[in-house]
Design a protein around this motif. Structure first.
Motif, PDB file in Angstrom:
ATOM      1  N   GLN A 102     -10.414   0.712  -0.546  1.00  0.00           N
ATOM      2  CA  GLN A 102     -10.196  -0.571  -1.183  1.00  0.00           C
ATOM      3  C   GLN A 102      -9.507  -1.517  -0.190  1.00  0.00           C
ATOM      4  O   GLN A 102      -8.938  -1.070   0.814  1.00  0.00           O
ATOM      5  N   PRO A 103      -9.539  -2.836  -0.441  1.00  0.00           N
ATOM      6  CA  PRO A 103      -8.839  -3.756   0.465  1.00  0.00           C
ATOM      7  C   PRO A 103      -7.355  -3.436   0.601  1.00  0.00           C
ATOM      8  O   PRO A 103      -6.773  -3.626   1.673  1.00  0.00           O
ATOM      9  N   THR A 104      -6.752  -2.963  -0.472  1.00  0.00           N
ATOM     10  CA  THR A 104      -5.358  -2.495  -0.426  1.00  0.00           C
ATOM     11  C   THR A 104      -5.358  -1.022  -0.848  1.00  0.00           C
ATOM     12  O   THR A 104      -4.782  -0.662  -1.867  1.00  0.00           O
ATOM     13  N   GLY A 105      -6.014  -0.204  -0.055  1.00  0.00           N
ATOM     14  CA  GLY A 105      -6.160   1.214  -0.371  1.00  0.00           C
ATOM     15  C   GLY A 105      -5.069   2.067   0.226  1.00  0.00           C
ATOM     16  O   GLY A 105      -4.162   1.582   0.923  1.00  0.00           O
ATOM     17  N   GLY A 106      -5.164   3.375  -0.065  1.00  0.00           N
ATOM     18  CA  GLY A 106      -4.187   4.332   0.444  1.00  0.00           C
ATOM     19  C   GLY A 106      -4.799   5.286   1.450  1.00  0.00           C
ATOM     20  O   GLY A 106      -5.973   5.183   1.802  1.00  0.00           O
ATOM     21  N   LYS A 107      -3.986   6.238   1.889  1.00  0.00           N
ATOM     22  CA  LYS A 107      -4.394   7.172   2.934  1.00  0.00           C
ATOM     23  C   LYS A 107      -5.226   8.345   2.417  1.00  0.00           C
ATOM     24  O   LYS A 107      -5.835   9.062   3.217  1.00  0.00           O
ATOM     25  N   PHE A 108      -5.255   8.562   1.098  1.00  0.00           N
ATOM     26  CA  PHE A 108      -5.745   9.848   0.591  1.00  0.00           C
ATOM     27  C   PHE A 108      -7.003   9.755  -0.268  1.00  0.00           C
ATOM     28  O   PHE A 108      -7.779  10.711  -0.328  1.00  0.00           O
ATOM     29  N   SER A 396      -2.987   5.129  -7.334  1.00  0.00           N
ATOM     30  CA  SER A 396      -4.070   5.130  -6.352  1.00  0.00           C
ATOM     31  C   SER A 396      -4.655   3.720  -6.284  1.00  0.00           C
ATOM     32  O   SER A 396      -4.287   2.850  -7.073  1.00  0.00           O
ATOM     33  N   HIS A 397      -5.585   3.513  -5.336  1.00  0.00           N
ATOM     34  CA  HIS A 397      -6.098   2.156  -5.066  1.00  0.00           C
ATOM     35  C   HIS A 397      -4.923   1.214  -4.823  1.00  0.00           C
ATOM     36  O   HIS A 397      -4.881   0.081  -5.304  1.00  0.00           O
ATOM     37  N   ASN A 398      -3.987   1.683  -4.036  1.00  0.00           N
ATOM     38  CA  ASN A 398      -2.747   0.972  -3.790  1.00  0.00           C
ATOM     39  C   ASN A 398      -2.214   1.447  -2.444  1.00  0.00           C
ATOM     40  O   ASN A 398      -2.313   2.622  -2.109  1.00  0.00           O
ATOM     41  N   GLU A 399      -1.631   0.526  -1.690  1.00  0.00           N
ATOM     42  CA  GLU A 399      -1.120   0.886  -0.362  1.00  0.00           C
ATOM     43  C   GLU A 399      -0.011   1.932  -0.418  1.00  0.00           C
ATOM     44  O   GLU A 399       0.205   2.653   0.562  1.00  0.00           O
ATOM     45  N   ILE A 400       0.700   2.026  -1.547  1.00  0.00           N
ATOM     46  CA  ILE A 400       1.788   3.008  -1.639  1.00  0.00           C
ATOM     47  C   ILE A 400       1.299   4.364  -2.153  1.00  0.00           C
ATOM     48  O   ILE A 400       2.121   5.254  -2.393  1.00  0.00           O
ATOM     49  N   GLU A 401      -0.003   4.528  -2.324  1.00  0.00           N
ATOM     50  CA  GLU A 401      -0.576   5.825  -2.720  1.00  0.00           C
ATOM     51  C   GLU A 401       0.014   6.935  -1.852  1.00  0.00           C
ATOM     52  O   GLU A 401       0.070   6.815  -0.635  1.00  0.00           O
TER      53      GLU A 401
END
Length: 426
Positions: A102-108, A396-401
Motif C-alpha cells: 500500500q502507499p503507506t504499507g508495512g514491512k510484513f 496492517s496496511h499501515n506504516e506502523i505494522e
C-alpha cells in the motif's frame, strides 16, 4: 511412509520435529527487503510495477538463484522460483504471496509469505533434503490493487479469472498501463496463462486483525475466507435551503444514508459469527453546510463465511432500501462493485497446517480470513491453505505494522512442515 522421517541425499533419516528454519535469517531478509521503499515512519511504499517493485523483484530473484532455484516469469509478471524435487514431473508444492505494498504499507503484509517461502528453500538446502515433488515460491503481481485495480491481479490472471489483454490495458491515475509498465521494469515474462499445474498451495501471512493476539495464540489455522459483496449505493433526494425548508417536507439523501449505515452495522451484528458490514466511503452533494444534501454516494461492504447468510444480509438491506423509497421519497441505485465467493480451504492443507502446529507444540486456533489473498484464487485450481501469525494490535496496511520475530519464525516453521507433509517425501 512415516510422517516422522525425511529422506536426505545421504540416505539417512532426520527427525522432522527437530527441523527448524533460521529465524534470524528470515528476519534479516524481511528487513533487507523493507529498505526498498522505506518510509520515515518505519513502513514501506513499494507500489506495483514501479522502479521500487522492480528492485524488490530483482533482490528476490538474486536470492533464489543463489539458493539454486530456477526462475520463470509469466506474461503478467508473476515470478516462480523452483527448487527441483526427486520427481520433477510432479506438480510443485507452492507457497508465496506478494511484495507490492500500500502507499503507506508495512514491512510484513505479503512480504512475510514470500520471504518464508525463500527461507523454507534455504532450510531444505541447509539439511540436504530432497523432496519428492519440486518446491516453488511465487511472487504474485499487484496483489494490493493500490496502483492498478483490481487487487489480486497476478493470481487472477494465472488461474484465468481475469482476461490478459484487458488486464494489460488497465491504467493507473496517471495513465500508465499494466502491460507497458511490465515491459518497462523488465518483468513481462514468456510463460503463458492460465498457468502450470500446482500440487498444493500454502500462504503464510500476518493476520491483519487482532484475534490471535487477543486469544494469545501464535498460529492461526485458516479454515476459509469470508465471501465479499461490495456495492455503491446512490441515494437521490432534493437539495434545498437548510433554513426555510421544514423538516417534515425534506427529502434528505444524507439522512437516508445515515439509516443505511446504521442498518449495515445492525445486519452484520445479527448474522454472527463471521459477518462483517462496513460503509467505508461517503460523498454528499452539493457539500454545503446550509444546503440539504440532494445526492449521496455510500459504499457498502458485506462479508460472511456462509453464502446463504451473505445472501440473507443483502436481502435485509434491500428491505431497508425499499422503506427509504416508500417512506422517505428517495430514489435509489444499488450497483454491485465486487463479488468474491466464500470458501473453505482444502481439508488436506488445513490439516497439514494444524498438524505442523501440533508437532511444534505451539498455541494455535482455527480462524477465518476476512481479507482477500492470492490463496483465494489458487484454491480454485488446487488444494490450498493459509497460516496466520499475529501482528501487533491487529494493525496492517499501515506504516506502523509490526510482528514479533519469534512469531514469524514459528509461522515459517509451520509452513515448512505443512509443505513437507504434502511434498511426498514423508
Amino acid at each position: 511412509m512415516s510422517v516422522e522421517t525425511l529422506v536426505n541425499e545421504a540416505g539417512t533419516s532426520s527427525d522432522i520435529a527437530n527441523l527448524n528454519i533460521n529465524g534470524e535469517r528470515l528476519w534479516q531478509s524481511l528487513m533487507d527487503l523493507a529498505q526498498l521503499g522505506a518510509t520515515p515512519k518505519g513502513g514501506v511504499c513499494r507500489l506495483a510495477l514501479t522502479d521500487l517493485d522492480r528492485a524488490g523483484r530483482d533482490l528476490f530473484v538474486k536470492w533464489c538463484e543463489e539458493a539454486g532455484c530456477s526462475i520463470t516469469i509469466d506474461v503478467i509478471g508473476n515470478i516462480f522460483a523452483r527448487r527441483p524435487g526427486k520427481d520433477n514431473s510432479l506438480p510443485p508444492i507452492m507457497t508465496g504471496s506478494h511484495i507490492d505494498t500500500q502507499p503507506t504499507g508495512g514491512k510484513f503484509d505479503g512480504c512475510f509469505g514470500v520471504m518464508s517461502g525463500l527461507e523454507v528453500i534455504r532450510t531444505l538446502n541447509d539439511h540436504n533434503i530432497v523432496t519428492e515433488a519440486p518446491i516453488e515460491v511465487a511472487v504474485w503481481t499487484n496483489e494490493e490493487g493500490s496502483r492498478f485495480a483490481p487487487c489480486m491481479m497476478g493470481s487472477g490472471v494465472f488461474i484465468g479469472k481475469f482476461d490478459l489483454e484487458e488486464t494489460y490495458a488497465i491504467a493507473d491515475y496517471e495513465g500508465a498501463k499494466v502491460g507497458d509498465e511490465l515491459k518497462r521494469i523488465g518483468y513481462l515474462g514468456q510463460q503463458q496463462v492460465p498457468g502450470h499445474k500446482v500440487g498444493a498451495y500454502f500462504e503464510a501471512h500476518i493476520e491483519q486483525g487482532p484475534i490471535l493476539e487477543n486469544e494469545e495464540k501464535t498460529i492461526g489455522v485458516v479454515i476459509g475466507c469470508l465471501g465479499q459483496k461490495w456495492f455503491d449505493l446512490t441515494l437521490k433526494g432534493v437539495e434545498s435551503h437548510a433554513g426555510p425548508t421544514p423538516m417534515s417536507l425534506r427529502k434528505d439523501a444524507l439522512l437516508g444514508a445515515a439509516e443505511v449505515i446504521q442498518a449495515v452495522n445492525r445486519i452484520a451484528l445479527e448474522h454472527q459469527p463471521y459477518a462483517c458490514g462496513t460503509c467505508g466511503h461517503i460523498e454528499a452533494y452539493p457539500g454545503s453546510r446550509n444546503v440539504i444534501p440532494g445526492e449521496v454516494l455510500v459504499s457498502i461492504d458485506f462479508r460472511h463465511l456462509e453464502e446463504d447468510q451473505l445472501a440473507h444480509m443483502i436481502s435485509e438491506l434491500e428491505k431497508v432500501l425499499e422503506k427509504l423509497k416508500t417512506e422517505n421519497g428517495l430514489e435509489l441505485e444499488l450497483k454491485p462493485t465486487a463479488n468474491f465467493p466464500a470458501l473453505y480451504f482444502h481439508d488436506d492443507c488445513v490439516n497439514a497446517v494444524r498438524t505442523g502446529a501440533q508437532r511444534l507444540g505451539v498455541p494455535h486456533m482455527d480462524i477465518v480470513s476476512g481479507a482477500g489473498h492470492d490463496a483465494i484464487f489458487m484454491a480454485e485450481v488446487c488444494p490450498a491453505g493459509m497460516i496466520f501469525v499475529p501482528c501487533e494490535d491487529g494493525i496492517s496496511h499501515n506504516e506502523i505494522e509490526n510482528a514479533d520475530p519469534e512469531d514469524l519464525a514459528v509461522g515459517c516453521n509451520v509452513l515448512l512442515h505443512a509443505m513437507l507433509e504434502r511434498s511426498g517425501v514423508c
